[in-house]
Design a protein around this motif. Sequence first.
Motif, PDB file in Angstrom:
ATOM      1  N   VAL A   1      89.720  52.712  58.713  1.00  0.00           N
ATOM      2  CA  VAL A   1      88.436  52.530  59.384  1.00  0.00           C
ATOM      3  C   VAL A   1      87.286  52.602  58.387  1.00  0.00           C
ATOM      4  N   VAL A   2      86.298  51.740  58.582  1.00  0.00           N
ATOM      5  CA  VAL A   2      84.978  51.888  57.951  1.00  0.00           C
ATOM      6  C   VAL A   2      84.012  52.201  59.080  1.00  0.00           C
ATOM      7  N   ARG A   3      83.242  53.265  58.921  1.00  0.00           N
ATOM      8  CA  ARG A   3      82.410  53.747  60.030  1.00  0.00           C
ATOM      9  C   ARG A   3      80.953  53.882  59.596  1.00  0.00           C
ATOM     10  N   VAL A   4      80.056  53.309  60.383  1.00  0.00           N
ATOM     11  CA  VAL A   4      78.608  53.412  60.157  1.00  0.00           C
ATOM     12  C   VAL A   4      78.031  54.344  61.214  1.00  0.00           C
ATOM     13  N   GLU A   5      77.323  55.367  60.763  1.00  0.00           N
ATOM     14  CA  GLU A   5      76.696  56.320  61.683  1.00  0.00           C
ATOM     15  C   GLU A   5      75.232  56.507  61.321  1.00  0.00           C
ATOM     16  N   ALA A   6      74.412  56.741  62.328  1.00  0.00           N
ATOM     17  CA  ALA A   6      72.997  57.065  62.109  1.00  0.00           C
ATOM     18  C   ALA A   6      72.567  58.028  63.206  1.00  0.00           C
ATOM     19  N   ARG A   7      71.950  59.125  62.805  1.00  0.00           N
ATOM     20  CA  ARG A   7      71.483  60.100  63.793  1.00  0.00           C
ATOM     21  C   ARG A   7      70.193  60.751  63.317  1.00  0.00           C
ATOM     22  N   ARG A   8      69.511  61.318  64.253  1.00  0.00           N
ATOM     23  CA  ARG A   8      68.219  61.944  63.981  1.00  0.00           C
ATOM     24  C   ARG A   8      68.413  63.428  63.700  1.00  0.00           C
ATOM     25  N   GLY A   9      67.880  63.893  62.570  1.00  0.00           N
ATOM     26  CA  GLY A   9      67.902  65.312  62.257  1.00  0.00           C
ATOM     27  C   GLY A   9      66.571  65.948  62.626  1.00  0.00           C
ATOM     28  N   GLU A  10      66.329  67.160  62.128  1.00  0.00           N
ATOM     29  CA  GLU A  10      65.074  67.850  62.451  1.00  0.00           C
ATOM     30  C   GLU A  10      63.883  67.167  61.796  1.00  0.00           C
ATOM     31  N   ARG A  11      64.008  66.842  60.517  1.00  0.00           N
ATOM     32  CA  ARG A  11      62.900  66.212  59.792  1.00  0.00           C
ATOM     33  C   ARG A  11      63.342  64.972  59.019  1.00  0.00           C
TER      34      ARG A  11
END
Length: 203
Positions: free
Chosen positions: A157-167
């Motif tokens: 698998v190749v996996r792309v992730e994006a998420r929001r952190g605190e800053r």
Amino acid sequence: ELIAARAEAEEARALKEQFAANVSHELRTPLNLVLGFSELMVLSPEIYGEMDWPPALRRDLREIYRASRHLVDMVDDILDLSRFEIAGFALNRERAPLEPLLLEAVDIAADLFRGQTVRLEVDIASDLPELDIDRTRIRQVMLNLLTNAARFTEQGVVRVEARRGEREVIVSVSDTGPGIPPEQLPHLFKQFFQIDRSLQRKH
């Protein structure tokens, strides 16, 4: 003497960069021919009429297609680097939403995974904020990461992730390829650095 030495060094650097740019351009023409014909044979064999292609021939054609794409990617890398060194590197920041930019890069790179045993997974959060970014450079970074992941991952698998952190916003591209040994990580951003420099290296 110092001024003269510096001038000679600058001239040598400029000649090296111009040489890299010229060679890259010259290599692209024959490589694109090989890539174009091998792509037709692999993806659209029906254009050659009713033919019974032996499995061994199909396998060899796939390898030619894969190798030629790899070569074109490497030539592009050299060309990009020479452009940066000749023209200088500047960021063009603008306020832009991140999610559509990431999805665009994924869509472009999706072709690399068609017909492969590697699965491309995407998990991008819907609450990503707008950021002051250089859209072209962010897209290029994503495409470089996805291209490398596709090159060096033979299965999994190749996996792309994006998420929001605190800053911050955290974007990652991970894969099930061989990875990079921890002791080599300090060299990651050196120009043309190769973990395995032997002539027999697989990657």
